[in-house]
Scaffold this motif. Structure first.
Motif, PDB file in Angstrom:
ATOM      1  N   ARG A  11      -3.408 -29.374 -83.129  1.00 23.98           N
ATOM      2  CA  ARG A  11      -4.135 -29.130 -81.816  1.00 23.98           C
ATOM      3  C   ARG A  11      -2.948 -27.780 -81.926  1.00 23.98           C
ATOM      4  O   ARG A  11      -2.094 -27.503 -80.685  1.00 23.98           O
ATOM      5  CB  ARG A  11      -4.357 -29.604 -81.156  1.00 23.98           C
TER       6      ARG A  11
ATOM      7  N   HIS B  56      -4.888 -42.874 -82.249  1.00 23.04           N
ATOM      8  CA  HIS B  56      -4.243 -42.370 -82.382  1.00 23.04           C
ATOM      9  C   HIS B  56      -3.183 -42.850 -83.222  1.00 23.04           C
ATOM     10  O   HIS B  56      -2.699 -43.548 -82.672  1.00 23.04           O
ATOM     11  CB  HIS B  56      -4.109 -41.526 -81.065  1.00 23.04           C
TER      12      HIS B  56
ATOM     13  N   GLU C 293      -4.843 -46.052 -77.308  1.00 19.78           N
ATOM     14  CA  GLU C 293      -5.549 -45.388 -78.500  1.00 19.78           C
ATOM     15  C   GLU C 293      -5.366 -45.544 -79.746  1.00 19.78           C
ATOM     16  O   GLU C 293      -5.108 -46.104 -80.889  1.00 19.78           O
ATOM     17  CB  GLU C 293      -5.493 -43.737 -77.868  1.00 19.78           C
TER      18      GLU C 293
ATOM     19  N   HIS D 274       0.619 -33.412 -80.920  1.00 20.69           N
ATOM     20  CA  HIS D 274      -0.979 -32.818 -81.446  1.00 20.69           C
ATOM     21  C   HIS D 274      -0.429 -31.347 -82.142  1.00 20.69           C
ATOM     22  O   HIS D 274      -1.103 -30.708 -82.753  1.00 20.69           O
ATOM     23  CB  HIS D 274      -2.162 -33.163 -81.026  1.00 20.69           C
TER      24      HIS D 274
ATOM     25  N   ASP E 240      -6.000 -38.320 -84.762  1.00 21.30           N
ATOM     26  CA  ASP E 240      -6.779 -39.137 -84.073  1.00 21.30           C
ATOM     27  C   ASP E 240      -7.784 -39.453 -85.980  1.00 21.30           C
ATOM     28  O   ASP E 240      -8.343 -38.578 -86.806  1.00 21.30           O
ATOM     29  CB  ASP E 240      -7.656 -38.400 -83.568  1.00 21.30           C
TER      30      ASP E 240
HETATM   31 ZN   LIG Z   1      -4.306 -38.081 -80.896  1.00 23.18          ZN
END
Ligand SMILES: [Zn+2]
Length: 226
Positions: free
Chosen positions: A107, A202, A199, A134, A141
């Motif tokens: 990301r 993740h 999560e 990220h 993810d």
């Molecule tokens: Zn993540």
């Protein structure tokens, strides 16, 4: 009064410049970093991993921000050790008729800043002052799919569900769903990834201090990883 004003000014200046010390955002800086350590090389996961399915949520408005945060994210990327582990995981799971579907991996740092401006809540988004895994090309993810019909395997909640039902410690779910989560977690951990308590989707690669935050757009990343 003057002192209070000065103090306030200092805090604001600090916040305005509070971001990771090094952000790789040019081809020269990226090349220098991979020349110093080949492990830092980024890999295009779609090209590297046979039969991997991409469903890049932040390249659409179908995500919790309801905004399209990425431009032209035709694939996604990770650093060499994490990408190589994902390839091994796909090969391992294939023997069980199961494969990987990726919602997000690398990301760009500017997307993390944008998420923070929209949400500003550390329970849901990474604070840009440190950058996230990220941004370092070290986090992914993902979920599991049935390789025959490409359908997602039931994990009890969707991606980016911010309730305690998404936590690894939440066990009030049918046994089949708990088994599905366990298969994903145990496989990811077996190949070196670390789970994240809140999560189920993740996972991150350890030793993040060795890897810089990057702010390179997807179009450039695609070219530079060819
Ligand atoms: Zn993540």
């Amino acid at each position: 009064m003057k002192n209070i004003f000065l103090f306030h000014f200092c805090i604001c200046s600090y916040l305005a410049y509070s971001q990771p010390a090094i952000i790789i955002n040019s081809k020269k800086a990226y090349k220098l970093s991979i020349d110093s350590n080949i492990q830092k090389r980024m890999y295009n996961l779609q090209n590297l991993i046979p039969n991997v399915v991409l469903d890049l949520k932040y390249n659409t408005t179908n995500n919790f921000t309801t905004k399209k945060l990425y431009k032209k994210a035709l694939s996604t990327y990770m650093r060499m050790p994490a990408a190589s582990a994902l390839l091994q995981i796909q090969n391992f799971l294939q023997t069980k008729g199961v494969g990987l579907k990726i919602f997000d991996a690398y990301r760009p740092y500017s997307a993390t800043k944008l998420m923070w401006e929209l949400i500003k809540d550390e329970r849901y988004v990474a604070n840009p002052k440190n950058g996230s895994n990220h941004n370092r090309g070290l986090a992914v993810d993902l979920t599991l799919i049935n390789l025959t019909n490409k359908q997602e395997i039931n994990m009890g909640t969707g991606f980016d569900n911010f309730t305690d039902t998404a936590h690894h410690t939440f066990t009030m779910l049918p046994q089949a769903i708990l088994n599905n989560r366990k298969l994903l977690k145990s496989t990811m951990e077996q190949f070196g990834f670390r789970a994240f308590d809140t999560e189920w989707w993740h996972y991150s690669w350890p030793n993040n201090a060795n890897y810089e935050v990057m702010d390179i757009g997807f179009k450039k990343m695609r070219r530079w990883t060819k």
